[in-house]
Design an enzyme around this catalytic site. Structure first.
Site, PDB file in Angstrom:
ATOM      1  N   SER A 137    -122.716 -61.025  -8.818  1.00  0.00           N
ATOM      2  CA  SER A 137    -121.638 -61.148  -7.828  1.00  0.00           C
ATOM      3  C   SER A 137    -120.975 -62.513  -7.764  1.00  0.00           C
ATOM      4  O   SER A 137    -119.993 -62.686  -7.036  1.00  0.00           O
ATOM      5  CB  SER A 137    -122.153 -60.784  -6.435  1.00  0.00           C
ATOM      6  OG  SER A 137    -122.442 -59.417  -6.378  1.00  0.00           O
ATOM      7  N   SER A 165    -119.575 -58.806  -5.698  1.00  0.00           N
ATOM      8  CA  SER A 165    -119.176 -58.746  -4.318  1.00  0.00           C
ATOM      9  C   SER A 165    -118.423 -59.992  -3.848  1.00  0.00           C
ATOM     10  O   SER A 165    -117.811 -59.968  -2.775  1.00  0.00           O
ATOM     11  CB  SER A 165    -120.407 -58.571  -3.432  1.00  0.00           C
ATOM     12  OG  SER A 165    -121.287 -59.687  -3.557  1.00  0.00           O
ATOM     13  N   LYS A 167    -118.739 -67.914   1.179  1.00  0.00           N
ATOM     14  CA  LYS A 167    -118.846 -66.445   1.264  1.00  0.00           C
ATOM     15  C   LYS A 167    -119.448 -66.051   2.609  1.00  0.00           C
ATOM     16  O   LYS A 167    -120.405 -66.692   3.078  1.00  0.00           O
ATOM     17  CB  LYS A 167    -119.717 -65.953   0.104  1.00  0.00           C
ATOM     18  CG  LYS A 167    -119.762 -64.446  -0.077  1.00  0.00           C
ATOM     19  CD  LYS A 167    -120.602 -64.109  -1.321  1.00  0.00           C
ATOM     20  CE  LYS A 167    -120.717 -62.611  -1.555  1.00  0.00           C
ATOM     21  NZ  LYS A 167    -121.549 -62.295  -2.750  1.00  0.00           N
TER      22      LYS A 167
END
Lengths: 99, 502
Positions: B179, B155, B80
């Protein structure tokens, strides 16, 4: 009931150092109002007898030996800076702003 | 050799260990898949083709030399973009960090490199991890491989979509209010939030420091456990890092029975607002757990009803403080004001006004308001009290149950734009995941089936702090039972993505 006015958004934006347009200020005031209403719920159960918890685990100060370790590479750090000069960050004027 | 991108990380590790395939072959297969489907999915913000292949070649050379390598050596991974990678662009999906090349690695990235996992690239996300749909990325949304018109969760939508679209067997996510788990739920993948402090936060671009936790994203429970063992453990660079040893997670994920395990259904997480198909999938999974020998008990956590409200005071308050570092002075974007004096203060305001997206501004403004004079006790202080109540609820519930379970997310993936204009509706996606972040307990989401709309449903398992192995044990058994019912992995039912010609 409105709890966050456009004036308050503008005041807070100045504190947070974020330049907002008038349109953004008005929109945020409307949106934050909804959230502020929801968070009022918290006070339903946050009575004086309940202690506050700031963190999921108990925090204690952490010490380490004062040893010399490898630091970041100055050139690599400066390469990522918006502006650098002689191995230092070049920043806009800070002192004497009113002069 | 069958398509290497359809293999699990554990399967790939076995093929690599037996030298049936090389890491270069495995890595190239995933790079080819990325090239073919990225146009449709958009899971990555940056790809690291040459670096990944070089890392893979190095692992192959070490293996050829007879070196004893870590279990996942040679298995590629996506990271990420909120996790800093030395020499590789890291933006947290924000214009304010566009093009930033960090001069250091996050601790977890260092561990990945040391364990020999080639990094394929950096995955898309909501800007600074603020969102539940990956629609708040400054560089465009990621699409859900199950339905390209729908969100991949947030997210960490990029990490989940990369794994679901077979672009990467493994990914790293971060979970502040869900997330990792919520994107896993809506993409039919597995995601785990370790115990707070179980994985170092050094080198994670912080949103809310008392809630943030990095963890694995994968297609199986075992793969998440294996990756968790790689990235977990104490780090002197993170003062909140736990000193506990990390181990036994993969062994737990390989468990075959649940005799004597008490599974608690949280009555507050599954009522109103939960899609009927989500509830049905959840109830079926609970029955499977019962059939595996688990004792099912009902538990009540009344303070969970206040978790969302507390979260939306604590999270922006900490975010507003953490994001103060983006001042246009030392890294990232610098914008000069269009008129008036050019000073540090005016440059900072202009930079942040231009560099932050709407959701980031919203949260900073709310957080600054909550922390400002006159509001601190009523807002932030009160939220911290709710945190105490939620921890007490967990303690009471874990006295009656070994793990707690719920649907991960109240609904399946929604369509793009559906909730963009209503922050509260967006935030409600995280209603079942947030309590774990407030209390620091670990949580796992694995797919439990498809809802009435044909989209994946996530099943959440929560365990007491430091008892991460329990969730992998229950998750591993449930996954085995479900996969047997389905006759194969759930992701096999996802529609084929249109492959673009290269």
């Amino acid at each position: 009931m409105s709890t966050i006015s456009s004036d308050e958004v503008a005041r807070v934006a100045a504190l947070a150092r974020i330049a907002l347009t008038d349109e953004e200020i008005d929109r945020l005031a409307g949106e934050l109002d909804v959230i502020a209403g929801a968070v009022a719920r918290v006070n339903e159960v946050a009575t004086p007898d309940v202690p506050a918890t700031s963190h999921p685990i108990p925090l204690t100060n952490v010490w380490r030996e004062d040893e010399v370790v490898e630091t970041l590479d100055v050139d690599a750090v400066m390469a990522a800076a918006p502006e650098a000069s002689d191995g230092m960050f070049a920043v806009p004027q800070i002192l004497g702003e009113d002069a | 050799m069958s398509d290497l991108t359809r293999r699990t990380a554990a399967e790939l590790a076995e093929l690599l260990r037996s030298r049936e395939v090389s890491s270069v072959e495995v890595t190239q297969a995933h790079l080819d898949r990325m090239a073919a489907v990225e146009g449709a999915v958009g899971a990555f913000l940056h790809t690291n083709t040459e670096e990944a292949l070089a890392a893979a070649a190095e692992v192959d050379a070490r293996r050829s030399a007879g070196e004893d390598l870590p279990e996942l050596a040679g298995v590629p991974i996506a990271v990420k973009d909120v996790v800093v990678t030395k020499g590789q662009v890291t933006t947290a999906a924000s214009k304010i960090l566009e093009g930033w090349v960090p001069p250091y690695d996050a601790t977890l990235v260092r561990k990945l490199r040391e364990a020999g996992l080639p990094i394929l690239g950096k995955t898309n996300m909501d800007e600074f991890a603020m969102g539940s749909s990956t629609e708040h990325s400054a560089f465009g949304p990621t699409r859900n491989p199950w339905d390209l018109e729908r969100i991949p969760g947030g997210s960490g939508g990029g990490s989940a979509a990369a794994v679901a679209a077979f672009e990467a067997p493994l990914a790293i996510g971060t979970d502040t209010g869900g997330s990792i788990r919520q994107p896993a739920a809506v993409t039919g993948t597995v995601g785990a939030k370790p115990t707070y402090g179980g994985v170092s936060r050094y080198g994670l671009i912080a949103m809310a420091s008392s809630l943030d936790q990095a963890g694995p994203v994968s297609r199986t429970v075992l793969d998440s456990a294996l990756l968790h063992e790689v990235i977990g453990g104490h780090d002197p660079l993170d003062s909140t890092s736990l000193t506990d040893p990390v181990g036994g997670l993969a062994e737990a994920a390989r468990s075959r029975d649940l005799a004597g395990v008490r599974v608690g259904i949280v009555s507050e997480l599954g009522g109103e607002g939960y899609q009927p198909g989500v509830r049905a999938s959840f109830e079926h999974a609970v029955e499977l757990l019962r059939s595996a020998g688990a004792e099912i008990v009902e538990v009540s956590c009344p303070s969970f009803d206040y978790a969302l409200a507390a979260y939306y005071l604590i999270m922006p308050a900490e975010a507003s403080s953490n994001l103060a570092k983006f001042d246009g002075m030392r890294f990232g974007l610098r914008v000069e004001p269009e008129s008036g004096p050019v000073t540090a203060e005016t440059v900072m305001a202009a930079t942040r006004g231009a560099g932050f997206g709407d959701e980031v501004k919203r949260r900073i403004i709310l957080g600054t308001h909550a922390l400002s004079a006159g509001y601190y006790d009523a807002y932030y202080g009160s939220a911290q009290k709710v945190r105490t109540l939620i921890q007490r609820d967990f303690a009471a519930a874990f006295a009656d149950a070994d793990v707690l379970v719920s649907p991960t997310s109240p609904t399946t993936a929604f369509r793009f734009g559906e909730k963009l204009d209503d922050p509260l509706a967006m935030y409600l996606n995280d209603i079942a995941t947030i309590p774990a972040n407030l209390a620091g307990v670990p949580g796992l989401s694995l797919p439990s089936g498809l809802s009435d709309d044909g989209l994946p449903v996530g099943f959440q398992i929560l365990a007491p702090a430091r008892e991460d192995a329990r969730m992998y044990r229950v998750g591993g058994v449930l996954e085995r039972l479900l996969t047997a019912e389905w006759g194969g992995p759930l992701l096999d039912r996802a529609p084929e993505l249109e492959v673009s010609s290269r």
